[in-house]
Enzyme design. Structure first.
Site, short mmCIF file in Angstrom:
data_model
loop_
_atom_site.label_atom_id
_atom_site.label_comp_id
_atom_site.label_asym_id
_atom_site.label_seq_id
_atom_site.Cartn_x
_atom_site.Cartn_y
_atom_site.Cartn_z
N SER A 96 36.83 40.96 81.60
CA SER A 96 36.27 42.12 80.87
C SER A 96 37.07 42.36 79.61
O SER A 96 38.27 42.04 79.56
CB SER A 96 36.33 43.37 81.76
OG SER A 96 36.13 44.54 80.97
N TYR A 109 41.47 48.38 86.73
CA TYR A 109 40.39 47.42 86.42
C TYR A 109 40.85 46.43 85.35
O TYR A 109 40.71 45.21 85.51
CB TYR A 109 39.16 48.20 85.97
CG TYR A 109 37.98 47.36 85.55
CD1 TYR A 109 37.24 46.65 86.49
CD2 TYR A 109 37.57 47.30 84.22
CE1 TYR A 109 36.14 45.88 86.11
CE2 TYR A 109 36.47 46.56 83.82
CZ TYR A 109 35.76 45.85 84.77
OH TYR A 109 34.68 45.11 84.39
N1 LIG Z 1 28.22 45.59 82.93
C1 LIG Z 1 29.15 45.57 81.98
O1 LIG Z 1 29.02 46.20 80.93
C2 LIG Z 1 30.42 44.75 82.18
C3 LIG Z 1 31.39 44.75 81.17
C4 LIG Z 1 32.53 43.96 81.33
C5 LIG Z 1 32.70 43.21 82.47
N2 LIG Z 1 31.75 43.25 83.45
C6 LIG Z 1 31.96 42.42 84.63
O2 LIG Z 1 30.82 41.59 84.81
C7 LIG Z 1 30.58 41.38 86.20
C8 LIG Z 1 29.17 41.78 86.61
O3 LIG Z 1 28.95 43.12 86.26
P1 LIG Z 1 27.73 44.00 86.82
O4 LIG Z 1 28.13 44.65 88.11
O5 LIG Z 1 27.31 44.85 85.70
O6 LIG Z 1 26.65 42.89 87.18
P2 LIG Z 1 25.32 42.99 88.06
O7 LIG Z 1 24.55 44.22 87.69
O8 LIG Z 1 24.64 41.69 87.94
O9 LIG Z 1 25.84 43.24 89.57
C9 LIG Z 1 26.54 42.29 90.32
C10 LIG Z 1 26.16 42.29 91.79
O10 LIG Z 1 27.37 42.30 92.58
C11 LIG Z 1 27.02 42.82 93.86
N3 LIG Z 1 28.21 43.28 94.58
C12 LIG Z 1 28.96 44.37 94.32
N4 LIG Z 1 29.98 44.46 95.21
C13 LIG Z 1 29.85 43.39 96.05
C14 LIG Z 1 30.60 42.94 97.17
N5 LIG Z 1 31.68 43.60 97.59
N6 LIG Z 1 30.21 41.80 97.79
C15 LIG Z 1 29.10 41.13 97.37
N7 LIG Z 1 28.36 41.52 96.30
C16 LIG Z 1 28.73 42.64 95.65
C17 LIG Z 1 26.05 43.96 93.53
O11 LIG Z 1 25.22 44.23 94.64
C18 LIG Z 1 25.29 43.42 92.32
O12 LIG Z 1 24.04 42.89 92.70
C19 LIG Z 1 31.68 42.16 86.93
O13 LIG Z 1 32.73 41.29 87.22
C20 LIG Z 1 32.09 43.21 85.92
O14 LIG Z 1 33.41 43.66 86.14
C21 LIG Z 1 30.62 44.01 83.34
#
Ligand SMILES: NC(=O)c1ccc[n+]([C@@H]2O[C@H](COP(=O)([O-])OP(=O)(O)OC[C@H]3O[C@@H](n4cnc5c(N)ncnc54)[C@H](O)[C@@H]3O)[C@@H](O)[C@H]2O)c1
Length: 293
Positions: free
Chosen positions: A161, A174
């Site tokens: 991130s 985080y």
């Molecule tokens: N969304 C953003 O703006 C953003 C920014 C920087 C980094 N990230 C990183 O990108 C990645 C994906 O982000 P997102 O959450 O927005 O993507 P996303 O919306 O595709 O969600 C990811 C999936 O992970 C699943 N999940 C959550 N906890 C879980 C667990 N314990 N076991 C199994 N599955 C689980 C959820 O059900 C979800 O379907 C993460 O690593 C996040 O930290 C996101």
């Protein structure tokens, strides 16, 4: 054809976090579209089933696994599923992460995202590390062992991130966990490169996540406004654009790339910390007014 190098025909790839309709699902669909055999892993049966339904509808191949990435057994079972169903393991995408923690069954709790470092409760700190760093460590271990046994090389794509790159207010645990993910990725790259296993990181900027939109649409709109202002492209990143970067890193098109962290952030990290073009224009106006006044 040169672009054939983007294809993943007959390769087996696990996506941890393939449900939810956001970048995980977009990544799963991209892999299946490129001919890859997918293990779609997510925390609820519903989310896994929905992703599988969409893959099947588009003519792709997948098996599903509902599990929790915090369970080492679930991580190992997913790898075993890939080798038993598809006979190999070529790619692993460790996409699960975040500050909103999902519980088995689909309930979630806000982990206390907006707390300054000195107020972070110990249990929340541990939760954030578990879902952002500890599982990535275990998943990379299991994936690397399995890929070494299969002997075909492989590609591991982790998710970091922008919060790991700079001081991001209220993202203390985080950001630290994601910096750890970057470190693990580089270590894997130098340890396993000669066995044909590559490891890279996606560093997403601000990407709309359907689950967070459902949680609070006011917060969602506020984040969209703020992130759009701070990015070179003037908008957030679409989940499909993240999926494209992951597919590139999984494929032979990126065969010479390992140990790298790829920012997919609509140019947010290119932005000067001193301000946007609007800020500079405002300063110029003030200077002009002073010089004529
Ligand atoms: N969304 C953003 O703006 C953003 C920014 C920087 C980094 N990230 C990183 O990108 C990645 C994906 O982000 P997102 O959450 O927005 O993507 P996303 O919306 O595709 O969600 C990811 C999936 O992970 C699943 N999940 C959550 N906890 C879980 C667990 N314990 N076991 C199994 N599955 C689980 C959820 O059900 C979800 O379907 C993460 O690593 C996040 O930290 C996101």
């Amino acid at each position: 054809m040169f672009t054939d190098r983007l294809r993943l025909d007959d390769r087996a790839v696990i996506v941890f976090g393939a449900g939810g309709g956001g970048m995980g699902t977009a990544t799963a669909l991209a892999i299946a579209d490129a001919g890859g055999n997918l293990v779609a892993f997510d925390i609820t049966d519903d989310r896994v089933a929905e992703t599988q339904r969409r893959i099947k509808a588009s003519g792709g191949h997948s098996v599903g696994y509902a599990g929790d990435v915090r369970s080492v057994d679930d991580l190992a079972n997913a790898c075993a599923l890939a080798t038993s169903k598809f006979g190999r393991l070529d790619g692993v995408v460790n996409l699960v992460g975040g500050t909103r923690l999902e519980r088995p069954g689909g309930t979630s709790r806000n982990a206390g995202t907006w707390l300054p470092l000195h107020e972070y409760p110990e249990d929340v700190y541990e939760d954030i590390f578990a879902v952002n760093l500890t599982y990535v460590f275990h998943s990379c271990q299991i994936a690397a062992r399995t890929m070494l046994e299969c002997g075909n090389g492989g590609s591991i794509v982790n998710f970091a991130s922008v919060s790991a790159l700079e001081g991001a207010p209220y993202h203390g645990p985080y950001g630290a966990a994601k910096a750890g993910v970057m470190s693990i990725t580089k270590t894997l790259a130098v340890e396993l490169g000669r066995q044909g296993i590559r490891a890279n990181c996606i560093v997403p900027g601000s990407v709309p996540a359907p689950l967070s939109k459902a949680a609070s649409s006011n917060t969602f709109d506020a984040i969209t406004d703020r992130a759009s202002l701070r990015s070179a492209l003037g908008r957030r990143v679409d989940p499909v654009e993240i999926a494209g970067a992951v597919l590139f890193l999984l494929s032979n098109l990126s065969a010479g790339i390992t140990g790298q962290c790829l920012n997919v952030d609509a140019g947010a990290s290119a932005q000067s910390p001193l301000g946007t073009d609007t800020d500079y224009a405002r300063t110029t106006e003030i200077r002009h007014a002073e010089s004529v006044g």
